[in-house]
Design a protein around this motif. Sequence first.
Motif, short mmCIF file in Angstrom:
data_model
loop_
_atom_site.label_atom_id
_atom_site.label_comp_id
_atom_site.label_asym_id
_atom_site.label_seq_id
_atom_site.Cartn_x
_atom_site.Cartn_y
_atom_site.Cartn_z
N ARG A 130 0.82 -1.21 0.00
CA ARG A 130 0.00 0.00 0.00
C ARG A 130 0.85 1.26 0.00
NH1 ARG A 130 -5.61 -0.46 1.19
NH2 ARG A 130 -5.55 1.80 1.04
N ARG A 131 1.94 1.27 0.76
CA ARG A 131 2.78 2.47 0.84
C ARG A 131 3.34 2.82 -0.53
NH1 ARG A 131 8.13 3.38 1.51
NH2 ARG A 131 8.63 1.18 1.91
N LEU A 132 3.69 1.81 -1.32
CA LEU A 132 4.31 2.04 -2.62
C LEU A 132 3.32 1.94 -3.77
CD1 LEU A 132 7.48 -0.09 -1.90
CD2 LEU A 132 7.38 2.41 -2.02
N GLY A 133 2.04 1.66 -3.46
CA GLY A 133 1.03 1.57 -4.51
C GLY A 133 1.20 0.37 -5.43
N LEU A 134 1.79 -0.71 -4.92
CA LEU A 134 2.07 -1.86 -5.77
C LEU A 134 0.81 -2.61 -6.18
CD1 LEU A 134 5.25 -3.28 -3.98
CD2 LEU A 134 5.13 -1.70 -5.92
N HIS A 135 -0.26 -2.48 -5.41
CA HIS A 135 -1.51 -3.17 -5.77
C HIS A 135 -2.15 -2.56 -7.02
CE1 HIS A 135 -2.56 0.26 -3.39
NE2 HIS A 135 -3.85 0.06 -3.46
N ARG A 136 -1.65 -1.37 -7.43
CA ARG A 136 -2.16 -0.72 -8.64
C ARG A 136 -1.06 -0.51 -9.67
NH1 ARG A 136 -5.11 3.05 -4.81
NH2 ARG A 136 -7.18 2.13 -4.58
N ALA A 137 0.13 -1.01 -9.41
CA ALA A 137 1.27 -0.78 -10.31
C ALA A 137 1.24 -1.74 -11.49
CB ALA A 137 2.57 -0.94 -9.53
N ALA A 138 1.93 -1.37 -12.55
CA ALA A 138 2.00 -2.19 -13.76
C ALA A 138 2.86 -3.42 -13.51
CB ALA A 138 2.59 -1.37 -14.90
N PRO A 139 2.48 -4.55 -14.12
CA PRO A 139 3.32 -5.75 -14.04
C PRO A 139 4.75 -5.43 -14.47
CG PRO A 139 1.21 -6.31 -14.98
CD PRO A 139 1.24 -4.81 -14.88
N GLY A 140 5.70 -5.99 -13.76
CA GLY A 140 7.11 -5.72 -14.03
C GLY A 140 7.70 -4.70 -13.07
N THR A 141 6.85 -3.92 -12.40
CA THR A 141 7.35 -2.99 -11.39
C THR A 141 8.05 -3.77 -10.28
OG1 THR A 141 5.52 -1.47 -11.83
CG2 THR A 141 6.71 -1.17 -9.76
N GLN A 142 9.22 -3.32 -9.90
CA GLN A 142 9.99 -4.02 -8.87
C GLN A 142 10.61 -3.01 -7.92
OE1 GLN A 142 12.38 -7.52 -9.98
NE2 GLN A 142 14.12 -6.57 -8.95
N VAL A 143 10.48 -3.27 -6.64
CA VAL A 143 10.99 -2.37 -5.62
C VAL A 143 11.68 -3.19 -4.53
CG1 VAL A 143 10.42 -0.60 -3.92
CG2 VAL A 143 9.10 -0.76 -6.02
N THR A 144 12.84 -2.72 -4.08
CA THR A 144 13.53 -3.34 -2.94
C THR A 144 13.51 -2.36 -1.78
OG1 THR A 144 14.95 -4.70 -4.35
CG2 THR A 144 15.69 -4.31 -2.09
N VAL A 160 16.14 -6.32 7.26
CA VAL A 160 16.31 -7.23 6.13
C VAL A 160 15.87 -6.53 4.84
CG1 VAL A 160 16.02 -9.36 7.46
CG2 VAL A 160 14.02 -8.25 6.46
N ASP A 161 16.56 -6.85 3.75
CA ASP A 161 16.14 -6.38 2.43
C ASP A 161 15.03 -7.27 1.89
OD1 ASP A 161 17.97 -4.29 2.39
OD2 ASP A 161 19.51 -5.47 1.37
N GLN A 162 14.01 -6.66 1.32
CA GLN A 162 12.89 -7.39 0.75
C GLN A 162 12.57 -6.80 -0.63
OE1 GLN A 162 9.74 -6.93 3.64
NE2 GLN A 162 10.52 -8.58 4.92
N THR A 163 12.33 -7.68 -1.60
CA THR A 163 12.01 -7.24 -2.96
C THR A 163 10.59 -7.66 -3.30
OG1 THR A 163 14.32 -7.37 -3.68
CG2 THR A 163 12.63 -7.42 -5.39
#
Length: 201
Positions: A130-144, A160-163
């Motif tokens: 939710r913080r990064l808006g990934l539930h509405r982001a385009a496929p292929g979007t990647q965030v660590t 810990v790092d999480q992707t």
Amino acid sequence: MTVLPRAFAWQRTDTTGGEFATLDDRRGLHAKGVAFAADNSLYMCRYELHTDDGWATTRLEVTSEGAGWLRSLRMERAAGRWRVTTGEQGDLERVLPGAPFAGMEEPDRLHRVLDVDLYNSPLTNTLPVRRLGLHRAAPGTQVTIEAAWVLLPSLAVLPVDQTYEVLEGRRVRYSSENFTAVIELNEEGYVTEYPDLATLA
């Protein structure tokens, strides 16, 4: 006592256990939950979680409890710094030899952390989504990101790092160190299926 308007429940699929949470997500998130499991020891935990309006965590309070022991953890973030306090009654190490201490010695190591990840809690995976808006982001979007991983039942805190990689069909591929899972989400970003861990009841 605050009454929260929504509720979710997840059933563990890897062991006997589950999680139930009430929450208000109209402006950020305020959630209260309880979970129990019989994985590395028989325990239950209660938590209360607060974020700001942008879903960055500002406070987490957790207690974990089992036969003959109880631990507590409080994490607060203000002005870009985390404060971590702990408490303990009884002896967890008697039933779980080698259990680490609760909390962490150097909270300044969390200076980049905006999300907490409570061990095996499907709810806390929603925080970076939710913080990064990934539930509405385009496929292929990647965030660590760097998250504060709170272990259960010890309540030790580890950075810990999480992707998170957005996939088709409301799914994200979650990776951390040598672990990877494809998590299914609903339209609001809450976990509906976490393979080999939990499913939304």
